[in-house]
Design an enzyme around this catalytic site. Structure first.
Site: not given
Ligand code: GDP
Length: 139
Positions: A11, A51, A114, A117, A128
């Site tokens: 990222k 997303y 973070n 991905h 994807e």
């Molecule tokens: P992943 O599968 O671990 O990447 O997590 P998710 O699919 O739930 O979320 C996609 C991305 O959205 C994450 O990798 C983070 O960059 C972001 N994200 C997820 N949860 C949060 C949150 O509670 N707050 C914020 N600001 N970003 C989030």
């Protein structure tokens, strides 16, 4: 177990911090083969499309902005059980809870910024991969 393909994105935060090499080193040492790679600078619309499952969530706007804030490295990784293994090596979404040695523990700074991905299931991986590398999802 079988050989799978999964999609990963280094990222914009990790690219800006100079961690492409560190992350690829760890991926290669875990026996992932890079089947395709491309530097991208996503538009906000492209980030939103990628997303789309998160549309409507409170962090969707901020996430789409972040993902279009600078260059990112998109890769198709290939290996045994690649989808689940990558998720394990990545660590939890929130780096505060990530296990020691995971990529997010090492390189993420916040739950949003973070570092990496990884697709979370075969259907997601197919979508994807086709989003960035049409035709490459089939082995
Ligand atoms: P992943 O599968 O671990 O990447 O997590 P998710 O699919 O739930 O979320 C996609 C991305 O959205 C994450 O990798 C983070 O960059 C972001 N994200 C997820 N949860 C949060 C949150 O509670 N707050 C914020 N600001 N970003 C989030």
């Amino acid at each position: 177990m079988s050989v799978e393909r999964t999609l990963t994105i280094i990222k914009p935060d990790a690219v800006a911090a100079g961690h492409i090499g560190d992350i690829i080193k760890i991926l290669e040492s875990n026996k992932f083969v890079i089947a395709a790679a491309r530097m991208v600078s996503l538009s906000k619309k492209q980030a939103e499309g990628f997303y789309a499952v998160h549309r409507g969530k409170p962090f969707f706007e901020s996430l789409s902005k972040f993902m279009s804030s600078g260059p990112a490295l998109v890769m198709v990784l290939e290996g045994e059980n690649a989808i689940a293994r990558l998720r394990e090596i990545m660590g939890t979404t929130n780096p505060a809870n990530a296990a020691p040695g995971t990529l997010r523990k090492l390189y993420a700074t916040t739950i949003e910024h973070n570092a990496i991905h990884g697709s979370d299931a075969p259907e997601t991986a197919a979508f994807e991969i086709s989003y960035f590398f049409p035709g490459l999802e089939l082995l």
